[in-house]
Structure formats: structure tokens, C-alpha cells
Design a protein around this motif. Structure first.
Motif, PDB file in Angstrom:
ATOM      1  N   LEU A  69     -24.598  33.548 -85.172  1.00 39.96           N
ATOM      2  CA  LEU A  69     -24.110  32.788 -86.320  1.00 39.96           C
ATOM      3  C   LEU A  69     -23.732  31.357 -85.943  1.00 39.96           C
ATOM      4  CD1 LEU A  69     -21.904  35.513 -88.002  1.00 39.96           C
ATOM      5  CD2 LEU A  69     -24.224  34.845 -88.601  1.00 39.96           C
ATOM      6  N   GLY A  70     -23.650  31.072 -84.700  1.00 42.16           N
ATOM      7  CA  GLY A  70     -23.427  29.711 -84.280  1.00 42.16           C
ATOM      8  C   GLY A  70     -21.996  29.359 -83.947  1.00 42.16           C
TER       9      GLY A  70
ATOM     10  N   GLU B 171     -16.395  29.650 -80.155  1.00 47.35           N
ATOM     11  CA  GLU B 171     -15.079  29.405 -80.747  1.00 47.35           C
ATOM     12  C   GLU B 171     -14.291  30.695 -80.919  1.00 47.35           C
ATOM     13  OE1 GLU B 171     -17.100  27.597 -83.692  1.00 47.35           O
ATOM     14  OE2 GLU B 171     -17.338  25.795 -82.502  1.00 47.35           O
ATOM     15  N   LEU B 172     -14.970  31.810 -81.176  1.00 44.64           N
ATOM     16  CA  LEU B 172     -14.269  33.088 -81.339  1.00 44.64           C
ATOM     17  C   LEU B 172     -13.671  33.564 -80.027  1.00 44.64           C
ATOM     18  CD1 LEU B 172     -16.525  35.110 -83.803  1.00 44.64           C
ATOM     19  CD2 LEU B 172     -14.259  34.172 -84.206  1.00 44.64           C
ATOM     20  N   GLU B 173     -14.318  33.264 -78.937  1.00 46.97           N
ATOM     21  CA  GLU B 173     -13.787  33.690 -77.639  1.00 46.97           C
ATOM     22  C   GLU B 173     -12.515  32.916 -77.293  1.00 46.97           C
ATOM     23  OE1 GLU B 173     -16.839  33.528 -74.702  1.00 46.97           O
ATOM     24  OE2 GLU B 173     -18.168  34.770 -75.898  1.00 46.97           O
TER      25      GLU B 173
END
Length: 121
Positions: A9-10, A14-16
Motif C-alpha cells: 500500500l505504500g 511508517e507503520l513500523e
């Protein structure tokens, strides 16, 4: 059957690095409210106007109108339309003599009856 991988999803990087604690509000005590002065300054800065009445400067108050309510046994109401000047004169006469409005009306009626009776004779 093969398991397909999800399409990226690109925003995986940032989620990590996401830290949910960064969004937590600081804990406040139950009665920890801003001071009224601070709230007023913030409201004025935001353009809010208070609905509270503005206290006027110390202006001498007008003397209170004389109290005309007394227990007199009068219990019938009589409403008439008249000029403002006539009402002012009527109440001025009542106040000058310390009479209630009903008593003033009764005296005025008695005087008028006497005057008309002498005019007929």
C-alpha cells in the motif's frame, strides 16, 4: 492453491515506526480546569463574546417608585385608555397624597359627582 501476497500500500515503513503513545493525551486531574481568566483570554482570542451582562459603572440608582399595593378590599379591575400625560398627572396626585391608585380614583369620582350635582342645582 497458492497464497498470494498482498499488494503493498505504500506506507509500510511508517507503520513500523508508529508509536501509539505519541497520540495519548496527558492525564489530568478530575478538577484540573483552566482558570477563568485563562478561559476568558482564550475565548476573546478566538472571537467569542460573553453573554454575561456587563456591569455598569457605579451609577446612582433612581429612587424606587412608591409602593401602591395595600389590602383594601378592592377586587374589581377597571382598564381605560387615556393619554400618557393624564396617567402621569393621576399617579403624581396619588403619590403626592400617599394614596393608592384605587383610592385616588374613588376620590376623583366623588369630587366629580359633587361638582356635577352642584352644577345641576
Amino acid at each position: 492453491m497458492s497464497v498470494r501476497e498482498r499488494a503493498p500500500l505504500g506506507f509500510g515503513d511508517e507503520l513500523e515506526n508508529f508509536d501509539p503513545a505519541a497520540f495519548a493525551k496527558p492525564k489530568r486531574a478530575a478538577n484540573d480546569r483552566p482558570k477563568p481568566e485563562e478561559a476568558k483570554k482564550a475565548a476573546e482570542a478566538a472571537g467569542f463574546r460573553s453573554r454575561e451582562p456587563i456591569k455598569a459603572a457605579a451609577v446612582p440608582e433612581e429612587p424606587a417608585a412608591p409602593l401602591r399595593r395595600r389590602r383594601t378590599g378592592r377586587n374589581v379591575q377597571f382598564n381605560i385608555k387615556t393619554k400618557a400625560e393624564t396617567i402621569e398627572a393621576f399617579t403624581r396626585i396619588a403619590d403626592a397624597n400617599g394614596w393608592g391608585l384605587g383610592e385616588t380614583f374613588e376620590r376623583a369620582t366623588e369630587l366629580l359627582e359633587r361638582e356635577l350635582a352642584t352644577a345641576r342645582n
